[in-house]
Design a protein around this motif. Sequence first.
Motif, mmCIF file in Angstrom:
data_model
loop_
_atom_site.group_PDB
_atom_site.id
_atom_site.type_symbol
_atom_site.label_atom_id
_atom_site.label_comp_id
_atom_site.label_asym_id
_atom_site.label_seq_id
_atom_site.Cartn_x
_atom_site.Cartn_y
_atom_site.Cartn_z
ATOM 1 N N ALA A 32 -3.114 -9.284 15.752
ATOM 2 C CA ALA A 32 -3.964 -8.102 15.785
ATOM 3 C C ALA A 32 -3.678 -7.303 17.050
ATOM 4 O O ALA A 32 -3.541 -7.865 18.141
ATOM 5 C CB ALA A 32 -5.434 -8.503 15.738
ATOM 6 N N LEU A 33 -3.587 -5.999 16.892
ATOM 7 C CA LEU A 33 -3.488 -5.076 18.020
ATOM 8 C C LEU A 33 -4.750 -4.227 17.991
ATOM 9 O O LEU A 33 -4.954 -3.436 17.073
ATOM 10 C CB LEU A 33 -2.238 -4.203 17.902
ATOM 11 C CG LEU A 33 -0.916 -4.966 17.792
ATOM 12 C CD1 LEU A 33 0.241 -4.010 17.554
ATOM 13 C CD2 LEU A 33 -0.677 -5.798 19.041
ATOM 14 N N GLY A 34 -5.615 -4.438 18.971
ATOM 15 C CA GLY A 34 -6.900 -3.752 18.983
ATOM 16 C C GLY A 34 -7.997 -4.643 18.447
ATOM 17 O O GLY A 34 -7.927 -5.874 18.500
ATOM 18 N N GLY A 35 -9.023 -4.015 17.861
ATOM 19 C CA GLY A 35 -10.279 -4.702 17.612
ATOM 20 C C GLY A 35 -11.221 -4.245 18.706
ATOM 21 O O GLY A 35 -10.836 -3.509 19.619
ATOM 22 N N ASP A 36 -12.472 -4.655 18.661
ATOM 23 C CA ASP A 36 -13.350 -4.180 19.733
ATOM 24 C C ASP A 36 -13.022 -4.909 21.032
ATOM 25 O O ASP A 36 -12.354 -5.951 21.027
ATOM 26 C CB ASP A 36 -14.825 -4.303 19.333
ATOM 27 C CG ASP A 36 -15.316 -5.728 19.256
ATOM 28 O OD1 ASP A 36 -15.175 -6.463 20.239
ATOM 29 O OD2 ASP A 36 -15.854 -6.107 18.206
ATOM 30 N N PRO A 37 -13.442 -4.368 22.168
ATOM 31 C CA PRO A 37 -13.023 -4.948 23.456
ATOM 32 C C PRO A 37 -13.498 -6.371 23.664
ATOM 33 O O PRO A 37 -12.852 -7.133 24.384
ATOM 34 C CB PRO A 37 -13.620 -3.990 24.484
ATOM 35 C CG PRO A 37 -14.714 -3.269 23.779
ATOM 36 C CD PRO A 37 -14.270 -3.153 22.358
#
Length: 611
Positions: free
Chosen positions: A212-217
Amino acid sequence: MAFPDLQSFMAQLEARGELVRVSVPVDRDLEITEIADRLVKSGGPAVLFEHVKGSDFPLVIGLMGTRERMALAVGEPDLDALAARVRNLMDLKAGGGLGGLLSNLPKLKDAASLPPRRVSRAPVQEVVWRGDEVDLGKLPILKCWPLDGGPFVTLPLVITKDPETGERNMGMYRMQVMGPRETGMHWQRHKTGARHLEKAKRLGQRLEVAVALGGDPALVYAATAPLPPVPGLDEFALAGYLRGARYPVVQGVTVDLDVPANAEFILEGYVDPNEAWQPEGPFGDHTGFYTLQDLYPRFHVTAITMRRDPVYPATIVGRPPMEDAYLIEASERLFLPAAQLILPEIVDYHMPPAGVAHNLVVVSIRKHFPGHAYKVAQGLLGLGQMMFAKVVVVVDEGVRVTDLAGVWREVAQKAVPGRDTLTTRGPIDVLDHSSRAWSYGGKLIIDATSKFPEEAGQAVMSRDDAATALTEGFSVAQAAELPVVPGVVAQRQTDDGYWFVSVAKTVAGQASVVAEALAASEAARGVRHLLLTDEFTDVQDLQDVWWTILNNVDAERDVRVVGDLLVWDGTRKLPEEGFSRAWPEKIVMDPQVRAKVEARWHLYGLRDEWR
């Protein structure tokens, strides 16, 4: 405050003036790194590069590049509040009748939010590339430093599943791009992903992988957190706890893995455990040195899914301080209550940026008996990834562990070389280039606490008496002329008992000759620590000296008592000295790139104080 995805976090940062946009085209090779490095070291904002040459996707970097942004990312006003929140969750009350049980309900609600929540549709699967559509070159993947072996994915959330138990794991392992549909997978020997691959090989099957690249912090942070081996506690669960809601996941389109539904991109594929490992690296790493080329597994990408308008997230690592320092600090705060549960005498602990996480741990304790400092230090070395710690310094409870200069003053005043230092051995981070053997080396414990009579020998000194004696002794040293010794490039003595010496080392054994000569000189009177560094170290810069020393010493081999001094040999080790591995270079940006960024700074629209 919880953020549903990365772009909502970016919007909040921009509203707060902590994210800026750069609209002019920038190069993914080195230029973005030079800009981002300047910004993180000056406390500047995160940056959204809207036009990256050779890609249609924007790139964001530095999202957690300050202590304040890191706290916001995990939903807290500050990082100390994170420790308090975890401590509250752990403090479930037993007994007390109905009232006692009801008092647990808010905490149990927090705990119940941990398991992820499966959804059938997800933003990250709005666009799907398969087969020949897959081309990693279309993403703005960075080449970070001049000697890097190629472009690297630097903020990947790598998801695997135990082939036997089905237990999930998510970790952040760099990925070197090796072709349109292939990358390296930097699974080090101690990492969970490596164990999953070993099991897959025993079972004769491929290991499915999703990145995954990103998602919530909160999820980006969770992928870096050193989770304890607690059943049911994985990175999705930690992110769910931090965001206060079950984490949304969706099944991959080509892999049987749950992936974050709110990510920007997902790379799906597999690693074949029977395939020959491939050369990976060099890479400018978080130690501030290059890790050299080595063999690692190859990840084959079978599909890329994404949002309709995704943003590619990145970070850079290198010479500290960098963005990872704040991720490390968040982990410190998160796991302080757990450490105190096992070792209740711990008041606080800190892993300073100069120690790049694993090289230095400072811990303050409430001391009750002789040897207490060693009990705590050795207990810490047995806790999870704390096993990689190279130097552990134990101080009294009133000492601020985040004050590096103050900590070393305490060491000079209260730790007699040889008497209050203990060398041992154990596991070492595989990125450590100085250890006696790969992933195995020496460790040093320094007891800088106030001493009981049983610990102090014949002379027992109060803190004030020790400080006075040290200052008086050092005034003698300062009165003496610093000796001229062949190979010494620069040297400086401090007023608290340290002697920093930069050495241009050319022959085997040179550091020992220099140390013996300096220790025998009049200038050594009142000095407690003699630090020998390489010729590229600024002896006027405390952080630079300790960063070099801590990277370059194997505590058992390179830290020894000479006369009344503790000598730290932080020089480059040579093959003639029995060091068989290659010694890496410190990370330095190409001067031409620095000049280019300097000339273009006004075009980026960034403030002068950030340059």
